[in-house]
Design an enzyme around this catalytic site. Structure first.
Site, short mmCIF file in Angstrom:
data_model
loop_
_atom_site.label_atom_id
_atom_site.label_comp_id
_atom_site.label_asym_id
_atom_site.label_seq_id
_atom_site.Cartn_x
_atom_site.Cartn_y
_atom_site.Cartn_z
N LYS A 49 0.84 -1.20 0.00
CA LYS A 49 0.00 0.00 0.00
C LYS A 49 0.88 1.26 0.00
O LYS A 49 2.07 1.19 0.30
CB LYS A 49 -0.93 -0.02 1.22
N TYR A 268 14.26 30.01 10.32
CA TYR A 268 13.06 30.75 10.74
C TYR A 268 12.99 30.93 12.26
O TYR A 268 13.31 30.02 13.02
CB TYR A 268 11.81 30.02 10.30
C1 LIG Z 1 -0.57 -1.84 6.88
C2 LIG Z 1 -1.15 -3.15 7.22
C3 LIG Z 1 -0.33 -4.28 7.28
C4 LIG Z 1 1.17 -4.22 7.21
O1 LIG Z 1 1.66 -3.74 8.45
P1 LIG Z 1 3.21 -3.61 8.78
O2 LIG Z 1 3.24 -3.22 10.20
O3 LIG Z 1 3.74 -2.55 7.89
O4 LIG Z 1 3.85 -4.92 8.51
C5 LIG Z 1 -0.96 -5.51 7.45
N1 LIG Z 1 -2.29 -5.60 7.61
C6 LIG Z 1 -3.10 -4.52 7.58
C7 LIG Z 1 -4.55 -4.69 7.77
C8 LIG Z 1 -2.54 -3.26 7.41
O5 LIG Z 1 -3.35 -2.18 7.42
#
Ligand SMILES: *Cc1c(COP(=O)(O)O)cnc(C)c1O
Length: 390
Positions: A49, A268
């Protein structure tokens, strides 16, 4: 006019990039193989993702597919549609489920929705009544209170004789909220709840563990694991040395070196006042590149950021961030380097093999996940593999 341009050298986008990201695909493949071994009897999937955590879903997806992954997870259907070309035979699960209007995108790309609410289930049942059997996954919430139907709703669904015969769940999944803390008793509670639910869905694949869950042992592996951050070299579990290979190296170009006397201020708000005569390196990276403002060396009161901010790495030296990080520029303190060691045009490492992603993220009160997914925006990317490493 064109003749004038002809005399100019060809520009190499990576070698001149203000900010750049090197992605080691060999390390990515090895991390997947490592996590597949650690998953024991379970298959290891791959979570890609957010553009593969900022590292590029096309190249990373293909590498993971070639390494052997056949179960991919994306957050939204457009990511799944992009991935399809690179993972032709894979099952691609869409974690946010399906909404009316997205049917075509799912069917054309053979995407599997992860259904997570009663409304989505109702919509799904009416859709499959029309189109016939089509695989889906079911997310059960065992204590996260994020997405998923409640365990009792899932059990009722399993026993519901009125559900359409074409309802064809191929995976039942849940997500642990504290797997990065192995001794947290809530892990066991979620495990127990998940076991109760899955018993009602005999014969359907089960998946509970993301990266951190894989390290909790075989009770947590079930049929399929869902590693994300650990694939990309990030820290999954607290309290142990990170066993994964670093996959990403982020670098920024130094645009200018300047000398500034003690007593002057930097950036800044004049939030940092120099306590010694300093040599400052101005780097071409800022928060618009995902170099979080909370990594600033001063002037950013935040709940968990460390007051001294982050450091960059160059040639064996750690250079502290000085003053506030701005949109496109960050100032590093190069005073401890030999005078000519660092020059304009050189690249400073923001994180990578010499500077752990998670250490930098922590300096900004953040986590490796956020830094990695933020950094991709304006970076020029280069992929390396077998013949080279980070
Ligand atoms: C993002 C996600 C993962 C992966 O998690 P990591 O901690 O990056 O390994 C797995 N399952 C679901 C439902 C997620 O949202």
């Amino acid at each position: 006019m064109t003749e004038l341009y002809d005399d100019l050298p060809e520009m190499d986008a990576f070698d001149t990039a203000p900010v750049r990201l090197t992605v080691d695909l060999q390390a990515l493949a090895e991390n997947w193989q490592d996590l597949a071994r650690r998953s024991g009897k379970a298959r290891a999937g791959a979570v890609v993702k957010a553009d593969a955590y900022g590292l590029g879903i096309e190249d990373c997806g293909l590498t993971l597919y070639e390494a052997g992954a056949r179960d991919f997870f994306v957050a939204v259907p457009s990511e799944g549609a992009t991935l399809r070309a690179y993972a032709p035979e894979a099952r691609i699960f869409v974690l946010s489920g399906i909404w009316p209007g997205q049917e075509r995108l799912f069917l054309e790309n053979d995407l599997v929705p992860v259904l997570a609410s009663e409304e989505q289930l109702a919509f799904w049942m009416s859709l499959i009544a029309e189109i016939g059997p089509y695989p889906c996954a079911l997310q059960v919430d065992t204590g996260f209170n994020r997405l998923g139907i409640r365990p009792e709703e899932a059990i009722a669904l399993a026993h519901d004789v009125s559900r359409p015969a074409s309802f064809d769940p191929v995976l039942i999944l849940s997500h642990l909220h504290s797997a990065d803390t192995p001794n947290d008793p809530q892990n066991r509670a979620q495990l127990d709840s998940f076991q109760q639910v899955t018993q009602a869905f005999e014969g359907i694949d089960r998946s509970l563990s993301a990266s951190a869950g894989i390290f909790l042992g075989s009770d947590y592996h079930f049929d399929l694991t869902r590693p994300g951050i650990a694939l990309y070299g990030g820290e999954a579990t607290g309290g142990i040395k990170n066993p994964m290979r670093p996959v990403a190296k982020a670098e920024a170009r130094i645009l200018q070196l300047r000398n500034a006397p003690a007593g002057e201020t930097v950036s800044y708000g004049g939030a940092h006042r120099l306590t010694r005569d300093s040599r400052l390196a101005i780097a071409s990276v800022g928060y618009a590149d995902g170099y979080l403002r909370s990594l600033s060396g001063a002037g950013i009161p935040l709940r968990q950021a460390v007051p001294q901010g982050a450091v960059g790495f160059f040639n064996g030296f750690r250079l502290p961030v000085v003053g506030r990080i701005t949109m496109d520029l960050t100032v590093f303190d190069a005073s401890d380097l030999p005078e000519a060691a660092l020059r304009a045009g050189d690249y400073i490492e923001l994180f990578g093999p010499n500077l752990a992603l998670d250490e930098v993220a922590r300096a900004g009160g953040s986590i490796g996940y956020e830094l990695l997914t933020s950094i991709g925006l304006r970076h020029e990317r280069r992929y390396i593999g077998e013949e080279a490493s980070l």
